[in-house]
Scaffold this motif. Structure first.
Motif, PDB file in Angstrom:
ATOM      1  N   ALA A 104      -7.588   6.770  -0.016  1.00 52.20           N
ATOM      2  CA  ALA A 104      -7.929   5.518   0.046  1.00 52.20           C
ATOM      3  C   ALA A 104      -6.961   4.511   0.298  1.00 52.20           C
ATOM      4  O   ALA A 104      -7.021   3.821   1.431  1.00 52.20           O
ATOM      5  CB  ALA A 104      -8.497   4.990  -1.271  1.00 52.20           C
ATOM      6  N   TYR A 105      -5.448   4.853  -0.022  1.00 51.12           N
ATOM      7  CA  TYR A 105      -4.289   3.992   0.359  1.00 51.12           C
ATOM      8  C   TYR A 105      -3.916   4.262   1.727  1.00 51.12           C
ATOM      9  O   TYR A 105      -3.666   3.348   2.800  1.00 51.12           O
ATOM     10  CB  TYR A 105      -3.211   4.097  -0.589  1.00 51.12           C
ATOM     11  N   GLU A 106      -3.960   5.613   2.239  1.00 54.94           N
ATOM     12  CA  GLU A 106      -3.559   5.998   3.533  1.00 54.94           C
ATOM     13  C   GLU A 106      -4.646   5.599   4.741  1.00 54.94           C
ATOM     14  O   GLU A 106      -4.172   4.847   5.545  1.00 54.94           O
ATOM     15  CB  GLU A 106      -3.786   7.599   3.644  1.00 54.94           C
ATOM     16  N   ARG A 107      -5.824   5.257   4.273  1.00 53.39           N
ATOM     17  CA  ARG A 107      -6.796   4.666   5.021  1.00 53.39           C
ATOM     18  C   ARG A 107      -6.672   3.276   5.225  1.00 53.39           C
ATOM     19  O   ARG A 107      -6.661   2.616   6.269  1.00 53.39           O
ATOM     20  CB  ARG A 107      -8.231   4.882   4.505  1.00 53.39           C
ATOM     21  N   TYR A 158       0.847  -1.216  -0.083  1.00 50.80           N
ATOM     22  CA  TYR A 158      -0.126  -0.034   0.037  1.00 50.80           C
ATOM     23  C   TYR A 158       0.829   1.405  -0.210  1.00 50.80           C
ATOM     24  O   TYR A 158       0.553   2.304  -0.662  1.00 50.80           O
ATOM     25  CB  TYR A 158      -0.866   0.032   1.119  1.00 50.80           C
ATOM     26  N   ARG A 159       2.023   1.089   0.788  1.00 50.91           N
ATOM     27  CA  ARG A 159       2.606   2.342   0.820  1.00 50.91           C
ATOM     28  C   ARG A 159       3.510   2.697  -0.606  1.00 50.91           C
ATOM     29  O   ARG A 159       3.731   3.788  -1.122  1.00 50.91           O
ATOM     30  CB  ARG A 159       3.925   2.228   1.816  1.00 50.91           C
ATOM     31  N   TRP A 160       3.825   1.497  -1.202  1.00 54.99           N
ATOM     32  CA  TRP A 160       4.384   1.667  -2.683  1.00 54.99           C
ATOM     33  C   TRP A 160       3.122   1.988  -3.532  1.00 54.99           C
ATOM     34  O   TRP A 160       3.513   3.019  -4.453  1.00 54.99           O
ATOM     35  CB  TRP A 160       4.511   0.255  -3.257  1.00 54.99           C
ATOM     36  N   LEU A 161       2.036   1.685  -3.465  1.00 56.60           N
ATOM     37  CA  LEU A 161       1.067   2.331  -4.159  1.00 56.60           C
ATOM     38  C   LEU A 161       0.552   3.854  -4.026  1.00 56.60           C
ATOM     39  O   LEU A 161       0.405   4.597  -4.926  1.00 56.60           O
ATOM     40  CB  LEU A 161      -0.323   1.617  -4.181  1.00 56.60           C
TER      41      LEU A 161
END
Length: 59
Positions: free
Chosen positions: A34-37, A19-22
């Motif tokens: 959305a990724y941070e959530r 998710y961090r990569w995304l």
């Protein structure tokens, strides 16, 4: 730590890293949010799992 819990923690760590990569490649603010959530939720779940294990040391 039990084998199952260890597997779950390692898997969640990989998911968070992905998710961090995304997140670094997000195209807009909505995608970033959305990724941070998802990162926050996954980290919360890992912490909850670790806290439920008797005798584990919390960092």
């Amino acid at each position: 730590m039990s084998t199952t819990v260890d597997l779950l923690v390692r898997s969640s760590t990989k998911i968070i890293a992905h998710y961090r990569w995304l997140l670094q490649r997000a195209r807009d603010d909505g995608e970033r949010a959305a990724y941070e959530r998802r990162i926050v939720e996954e980290e919360r779940l890992v912490q909850r799992l670790l806290q439920s294990m008797p005798g584990t040391i919390q960092s």
